[in-house]
Write a protein that holds these residues in place. Structure first.
Motif, mmCIF file in Angstrom:
data_model
loop_
_atom_site.group_PDB
_atom_site.id
_atom_site.type_symbol
_atom_site.label_atom_id
_atom_site.label_comp_id
_atom_site.label_asym_id
_atom_site.label_seq_id
_atom_site.Cartn_x
_atom_site.Cartn_y
_atom_site.Cartn_z
ATOM 1 N N THR A 153 0.856 -1.180 0.000
ATOM 2 C CA THR A 153 0.000 0.000 0.000
ATOM 3 C C THR A 153 0.893 1.231 0.000
ATOM 4 O O THR A 153 1.866 1.311 0.747
ATOM 5 C CB THR A 153 -0.935 0.021 1.223
ATOM 6 N N LEU A 211 1.005 5.776 -0.732
ATOM 7 C CA LEU A 211 0.312 7.051 -0.851
ATOM 8 C C LEU A 211 0.768 7.728 -2.132
ATOM 9 O O LEU A 211 1.910 7.558 -2.552
ATOM 10 C CB LEU A 211 0.615 7.941 0.347
ATOM 11 N N PHE A 240 -0.459 14.083 0.250
ATOM 12 C CA PHE A 240 -0.577 12.755 -0.311
ATOM 13 C C PHE A 240 -2.012 12.276 -0.150
ATOM 14 O O PHE A 240 -2.695 12.661 0.798
ATOM 15 C CB PHE A 240 0.359 11.774 0.406
ATOM 16 N N GLY A 267 -4.604 8.631 -0.561
ATOM 17 C CA GLY A 267 -4.525 7.182 -0.624
ATOM 18 C C GLY A 267 -5.018 6.578 0.661
ATOM 19 O O GLY A 267 -5.709 7.228 1.420
ATOM 20 N N PRO A 268 -4.708 5.372 0.943
ATOM 21 C CA PRO A 268 -3.727 4.473 0.354
ATOM 22 C C PRO A 268 -4.267 3.735 -0.871
ATOM 23 O O PRO A 268 -5.464 3.514 -1.008
ATOM 24 C CB PRO A 268 -3.438 3.490 1.484
ATOM 25 N N HIS A 302 -6.735 2.294 -8.267
ATOM 26 C CA HIS A 302 -7.323 3.464 -7.612
ATOM 27 C C HIS A 302 -8.829 3.528 -7.814
ATOM 28 O O HIS A 302 -9.417 2.741 -8.545
ATOM 29 C CB HIS A 302 -6.638 4.753 -8.031
ATOM 30 N N TYR A 329 3.104 3.575 2.610
ATOM 31 C CA TYR A 329 2.024 3.795 3.571
ATOM 32 C C TYR A 329 2.219 2.833 4.724
ATOM 33 O O TYR A 329 2.259 1.616 4.542
ATOM 34 C CB TYR A 329 0.661 3.565 2.917
#
Length: 147
Positions: free
Chosen positions: A37, A39, A61, A63-64, A80, A99
């Motif tokens: 994982t 970012l 950033f 995410g993850p 994503h 991450y």
């Protein structure tokens, strides 16, 4: 004349080697595995997609996201969400950050209390310390509260 050219060339090589050593000290060799994982850095898309706040308080950033596969030496393909559908799924390693989930920052949903207007309700647990501060014309009570 040739001695001066050789001297200039040797000084250029010395300076180039020095600058390379400075750059190599700060350079990170990032490498991710499939199913890691990561970012994703926001800055290249400023103005393209708005992520919550703008300006100084905007996220650096997002995410993850999960790494699907590696494309070449320094590129990775990400999995994503639909929100980022207009952006390509392949990113350079410098646009990614590892991450690391911190369990201490996760708040269990049972502890969160929300009122009818969807405002978070905070209640004090204990008053830890209490003191009075004397100003010119008035006194101010200061309390240290554990929430």
């Amino acid at each position: 004349m040739t001695e001066m050219i050789q001297q200039v060339c040797s000084r250029f090589q010395t300076a180039q080697g020095r600058q390379k050593s400075y750059a190599d000290r700060r350079r990170l060799d990032l490498e991710f595995q499939v199913r890691d994982t990561v970012l994703l850095k926001v800055s290249p898309w400023k103005g393209v997609i708005c992520f919550r706040k703008r300006g100084k308080l905007g996220p650096r950033f997002i995410g993850p996201f999960k790494v699907i596969n590696r494309v070449g030496k320094v590129a990775y393909r990400m999995d994503h969400l639909e929100k980022l559908s207009q952006i390509d799924t392949t990113f350079h390693v410098l646009q990614l950050q590892q991450y690391i989930a911190d369990e201490s920052t996760v708040i269990p949903l049972e502890e969160i209390q929300v009122d009818d207007r969807l405002n978070y309700i905070k209640r004090p647990v204990v008053i830890l310390d209490k003191k009075t501060k004397d100003l010119r014309k008035k006194r101010v009570e200061l309390m240290k509260v554990q929430w």
